[in-house]
Design a protein around this motif. Structure first.
Motif, PDB file in Angstrom:
ATOM      1  N   GLU A  80      79.315  -4.685 -14.785  1.00  0.00           N
ATOM      2  CA  GLU A  80      79.036  -6.130 -14.056  1.00  0.00           C
ATOM      3  C   GLU A  80      77.824  -6.706 -14.388  1.00  0.00           C
ATOM      4  OE1 GLU A  80      79.030  -4.940  -9.916  1.00  0.00           O
ATOM      5  OE2 GLU A  80      80.969  -3.943  -9.838  1.00  0.00           O
ATOM      6  N   MET A  81      76.856  -6.020 -14.583  1.00  0.00           N
ATOM      7  CA  MET A  81      75.421  -6.772 -15.100  1.00  0.00           C
ATOM      8  C   MET A  81      75.720  -7.372 -16.480  1.00  0.00           C
ATOM      9  SD  MET A  81      72.766  -3.696 -14.096  1.00  0.00           S
ATOM     10  CE  MET A  81      71.539  -4.462 -14.943  1.00  0.00           C
ATOM     11  N   GLU A 124      78.679  -8.578 -17.730  1.00  0.00           N
ATOM     12  CA  GLU A 124      79.581  -9.661 -17.511  1.00  0.00           C
ATOM     13  C   GLU A 124      78.786 -10.663 -16.970  1.00  0.00           C
ATOM     14  OE1 GLU A 124      82.736  -8.269 -15.252  1.00  0.00           O
ATOM     15  OE2 GLU A 124      83.882  -7.300 -16.913  1.00  0.00           O
ATOM     16  N   GLN A 125      77.694 -10.593 -16.092  1.00  0.00           N
ATOM     17  CA  GLN A 125      76.941 -11.500 -15.693  1.00  0.00           C
ATOM     18  C   GLN A 125      75.965 -12.161 -16.523  1.00  0.00           C
ATOM     19  OE1 GLN A 125      76.747 -12.936 -12.646  1.00  0.00           O
ATOM     20  NE2 GLN A 125      78.727 -11.680 -12.135  1.00  0.00           N
ATOM     21  N   ALA A 126      75.428 -11.204 -17.473  1.00  0.00           N
ATOM     22  CA  ALA A 126      74.781 -11.718 -18.387  1.00  0.00           C
ATOM     23  C   ALA A 126      75.446 -12.713 -19.438  1.00  0.00           C
ATOM     24  CB  ALA A 126      74.016 -10.501 -19.285  1.00  0.00           C
ATOM     25  N   ILE A 147      78.081 -14.359 -18.802  1.00  0.00           N
ATOM     26  CA  ILE A 147      78.568 -15.587 -18.116  1.00  0.00           C
ATOM     27  C   ILE A 147      77.287 -16.510 -18.125  1.00  0.00           C
ATOM     28  CG2 ILE A 147      79.084 -16.517 -15.746  1.00  0.00           C
ATOM     29  CD1 ILE A 147      80.857 -14.084 -15.476  1.00  0.00           C
ATOM     30  N   SER A 148      76.028 -15.933 -17.845  1.00  0.00           N
ATOM     31  CA  SER A 148      74.776 -16.763 -17.549  1.00  0.00           C
ATOM     32  C   SER A 148      74.498 -17.302 -18.897  1.00  0.00           C
ATOM     33  CB  SER A 148      73.879 -15.786 -16.951  1.00  0.00           C
ATOM     34  OG  SER A 148      73.182 -14.897 -17.814  1.00  0.00           O
ATOM     35  N   LYS A 176      82.858 -18.229 -21.310  1.00  0.00           N
ATOM     36  CA  LYS A 176      82.527 -16.853 -21.342  1.00  0.00           C
ATOM     37  C   LYS A 176      82.865 -16.133 -22.693  1.00  0.00           C
ATOM     38  CE  LYS A 176      83.652 -12.526 -19.258  1.00  0.00           C
ATOM     39  NZ  LYS A 176      84.434 -11.831 -18.447  1.00  0.00           N
TER      40      LYS A 176
END
Length: 170
Positions: free
Chosen positions: A99-100, A102-104, A106-107, A116
């Protein structure tokens, strides 16, 4: 079996010295433990058994009191439950890291003004494309009742067998 023998066996099995054993039990002076191991004390008392269980939870108190059974509680069950909890912990950590990541991604994509997929590294994007192609090939192979993929899928999995395609998911 005498108390002296049981305590000597226990200390040997734990791999500690008499002094360290006494300190682990919380004694400022370890004279009571020395008395037991010398045979001067016939009955160590309930308080010492409680201290042993607190300091060394794997010690089988039934063995310590009666001399029957094994020195330690059933290690295989304890190790199995510890292993199971460790596996669950690692799986939750893996999900969290995913999850971390994927968030990185995306950001990073948002900061670059890209999608993405465009923000992913080339090897990561290729791995995802291979997995997608392999999933489709597995569906086609299973649907058609064949043993290998016959249609080219992005040139990545043609001629591959289902087991070899499944290796991509490990």
């Amino acid at each position: 079996m005498k108390e002296q023998e049981k305590f000597e066996k226990l200390i040997d099995a734990l791999g500690v010295t008499v002094y360290q054993f006494g300190k682990d039990l919380g004694f400022a002076r370890v004279e009571p433990i020395y008395k037991i191991t010398r045979g001067d004390t016939k009955d160590p008392g309930v308080s010492i058994y409680g201290k042993i269980k607190k300091a060394y939870p794997k010690v089988n108190l039934e063995w310590l009191v009666t001399g029957e059974g094994s020195i330690f509680v059933d290690e295989s069950q304890k190790e199995e439950s510890e292993l199971s909890s460790r596996v669950q912990q690692l799986e939750s950590e893996k999900r969290l890291l995913k999850e971390m990541y994927e968030q990185a991604v995306i950001s990073k994509a948002a900061s670059l003004g890209k999608s993405k997929d465009a923000a992913m590294s080339s090897p990561e994007r290729d791995r995802i494309l291979r997995k997608d192609a392999a999933r489709q090939a597995i569906r086609n192979v299973r649907r058609g009742g064949r043993k290998e993929a016959t249609k080219p899928l992005s040139g990545r999995v043609q001629g591959a067998t289902v087991p070899s395609l499944l290796e991509l998911f490990e």
